[in-house]
Scaffold this motif. Structure first.
Motif, PDB file in Angstrom:
ATOM      1  N   ALA A 193     -75.957   1.876  51.465  1.00 26.24           N
ATOM      2  CA  ALA A 193     -75.300   2.230  50.208  1.00 26.24           C
ATOM      3  C   ALA A 193     -76.298   2.179  49.065  1.00 26.24           C
ATOM      4  O   ALA A 193     -77.195   1.325  49.046  1.00 26.24           O
ATOM      5  CB  ALA A 193     -74.135   1.283  49.926  1.00 26.24           C
ATOM      6  N   LEU A 194     -76.130   3.094  48.113  1.00 32.69           N
ATOM      7  CA  LEU A 194     -76.998   3.150  46.936  1.00 32.69           C
ATOM      8  C   LEU A 194     -76.129   3.217  45.691  1.00 32.69           C
ATOM      9  O   LEU A 194     -75.220   4.046  45.599  1.00 32.69           O
ATOM     10  CB  LEU A 194     -77.901   4.381  47.002  1.00 32.69           C
ATOM     11  CG  LEU A 194     -78.823   4.618  45.796  1.00 32.69           C
ATOM     12  CD1 LEU A 194     -79.908   3.547  45.725  1.00 32.69           C
ATOM     13  CD2 LEU A 194     -79.451   6.007  45.862  1.00 32.69           C
ATOM     14  N   ILE A 195     -76.405   2.335  44.735  1.00 35.73           N
ATOM     15  CA  ILE A 195     -75.739   2.385  43.438  1.00 35.73           C
ATOM     16  C   ILE A 195     -76.663   3.093  42.464  1.00 35.73           C
ATOM     17  O   ILE A 195     -77.795   2.654  42.239  1.00 35.73           O
ATOM     18  CB  ILE A 195     -75.398   0.968  42.932  1.00 35.73           C
ATOM     19  CG1 ILE A 195     -74.361   0.321  43.856  1.00 35.73           C
ATOM     20  CG2 ILE A 195     -74.880   1.021  41.498  1.00 35.73           C
ATOM     21  CD1 ILE A 195     -74.049  -1.126  43.513  1.00 35.73           C
ATOM     22  N   ALA A 196     -76.204   4.217  41.912  1.00 32.38           N
ATOM     23  CA  ALA A 196     -76.973   4.969  40.919  1.00 32.38           C
ATOM     24  C   ALA A 196     -76.302   4.746  39.568  1.00 32.38           C
ATOM     25  O   ALA A 196     -75.275   5.357  39.269  1.00 32.38           O
ATOM     26  CB  ALA A 196     -77.005   6.455  41.278  1.00 32.38           C
ATOM     27  N   ASP A 197     -76.867   3.843  38.774  1.00 31.51           N
ATOM     28  CA  ASP A 197     -76.262   3.446  37.504  1.00 31.51           C
ATOM     29  C   ASP A 197     -76.919   4.211  36.361  1.00 31.51           C
ATOM     30  O   ASP A 197     -78.017   3.868  35.926  1.00 31.51           O
ATOM     31  CB  ASP A 197     -76.427   1.933  37.308  1.00 31.51           C
ATOM     32  CG  ASP A 197     -75.658   1.418  36.107  1.00 31.51           C
ATOM     33  OD1 ASP A 197     -75.108   2.244  35.336  1.00 31.51           O
ATOM     34  OD2 ASP A 197     -75.599   0.189  35.912  1.00 31.51           O
ATOM     35  N   GLU A 198     -76.245   5.243  35.883  1.00 33.57           N
ATOM     36  CA  GLU A 198     -76.752   6.117  34.816  1.00 33.57           C
ATOM     37  C   GLU A 198     -78.159   6.619  35.152  1.00 33.57           C
ATOM     38  O   GLU A 198     -79.036   6.711  34.293  1.00 33.57           O
ATOM     39  CB  GLU A 198     -76.761   5.372  33.473  1.00 33.57           C
ATOM     40  CG  GLU A 198     -75.402   4.900  32.997  1.00 33.57           C
ATOM     41  CD  GLU A 198     -74.532   6.015  32.417  1.00 33.57           C
ATOM     42  OE1 GLU A 198     -74.919   7.187  32.529  1.00 33.57           O
ATOM     43  OE2 GLU A 198     -73.459   5.701  31.867  1.00 33.57           O
TER      44      GLU A 198
END
Length: 296
Positions: free
Chosen positions: A198-203
């Motif tokens: 999983a990858l979180i792309a925050d802005e």
């Protein structure tokens, strides 16, 4: 510009997204269940019950204005809440493990290999005194146990995979020698180096111009399609979420005011705040990222 009174009634309109049915063969990579986050100094609750499930290959978007609780929720998932903030109710599970049971050593092992993140300002997350290729190679040596030469070859391959021209040259450059778009690609390469689920792309595309933003979004979509990478896409831009995500949560003042399949939420928003966001984004061509409604 349309305005919405901050005193408007909290007309919560969550619409549970059907999404893929979780099965024993396809368990959630990430499960966020009714998470509440509080500031211990002020004794004030900041996030009021966020829930979503992320399965392999799925993309969930979280949208809302600054201060709505988007980033705080993601930091909670990553186990990096700022000092004095804590999860006071609910739970977060990563591949079935409650994060409250994780030791610091286990957290270190999980970050990068199971769950990773890309943030808005890549320069802040890269060491300015170390060549960018060496920073990616170090991730591979620490997380994957590769030898120096193998790590270098793999790092160059990753630079090529994120569509950087002349990856051999880029490998030997320092962050200050590269543009914002190039640095964001390098941060993505480092984030996926250890093949997380999983990858979180925050802005992750906020500071980039429109052309570079489109290229980064295409890259994330390609990674998702080719490797089954699950994505959490945090943005204030509905067009970004419309392009990438199956499901969307709309947050306002720490609360999820609407939640459902992206197409349904953006075509037929139920909450006044969601309608405001959609109206403000229509001038930027939001509709081109959405399939037209089927004729009745």
């Amino acid at each position: 510009m349309t305005t919405l009174s901050p005193n408007a009634a909290p007309e919560r309109t969550p619409r549970t997204a059907p999404g893929p049915t979780d099965t024993p063969e396809d368990p959630p990579v990430l499960a966020v269940r009714d998470v509440h986050i509080s500031d211990g100094v002020t004794d004030r609750e900041i996030v009021h019950g966020v829930s979503f499930t992320l399965t392999p290959g799925k993309a969930v978007g979280i949208v809302g204005e600054s201060g709505s609780g988007k980033t705080l929720t993601c930091r909670a998932v990553l186990g990096i809440l700022p000092p004095h903030f804590e999860i006071t109710a609910g739970s977060v599970e990563i591949t079935g493990t409650d994060i409250t049971t994780l030791t610091p050593a286990r957290w270190t092992a999980l970050r990068g290999t199971t769950i990773s993140a890309v943030f808005q300002d890549p320069a802040s997350y890269l060491n300015p005194s170390v060549k960018v290729g060496a920073q990616i190679a170090e991730v591979l040596r620490v997380k994957k146990g590769l030898k120096r030469r193998e790590a270098r070859h793999r790092a160059v391959a990753l630079l090529r995979a994120v569509r950087l021209r002349d990856p051999e040259l880029v490998y030997g450059q320092y962050p200050y020698e590269l543009s914002g778009g190039m640095l964001q690609r390098i941060l993505i390469a480092a984030a996926v180096a250890a093949e997380p689920q999983a990858l979180i792309a925050d802005e992750a595309t906020t500071a980039l111009d429109v052309t570079v933003q489109a290229e980064i979004l295409d890259l994330l979509a390609e990674l998702r399609e080719e490797s089954g990478l699950a994505l959490v896409v945090v943005s204030h831009d509905l067009a970004v979420v419309a392009q990438l995500c199956d499901e969307v949560l709309v947050m306002r003042q720490g609360e999820v005011v609407e939640h459902g399949p992206t197409h349904a939420v953006l075509h037929d928003p139920q909450h006044a705040y969601t309608r405001l966001l959609v109206a403000e984004h229509e001038q930027y061509g939001l509709d081109k990222f959405l399939e037209p409604k089927e004729a009745s």
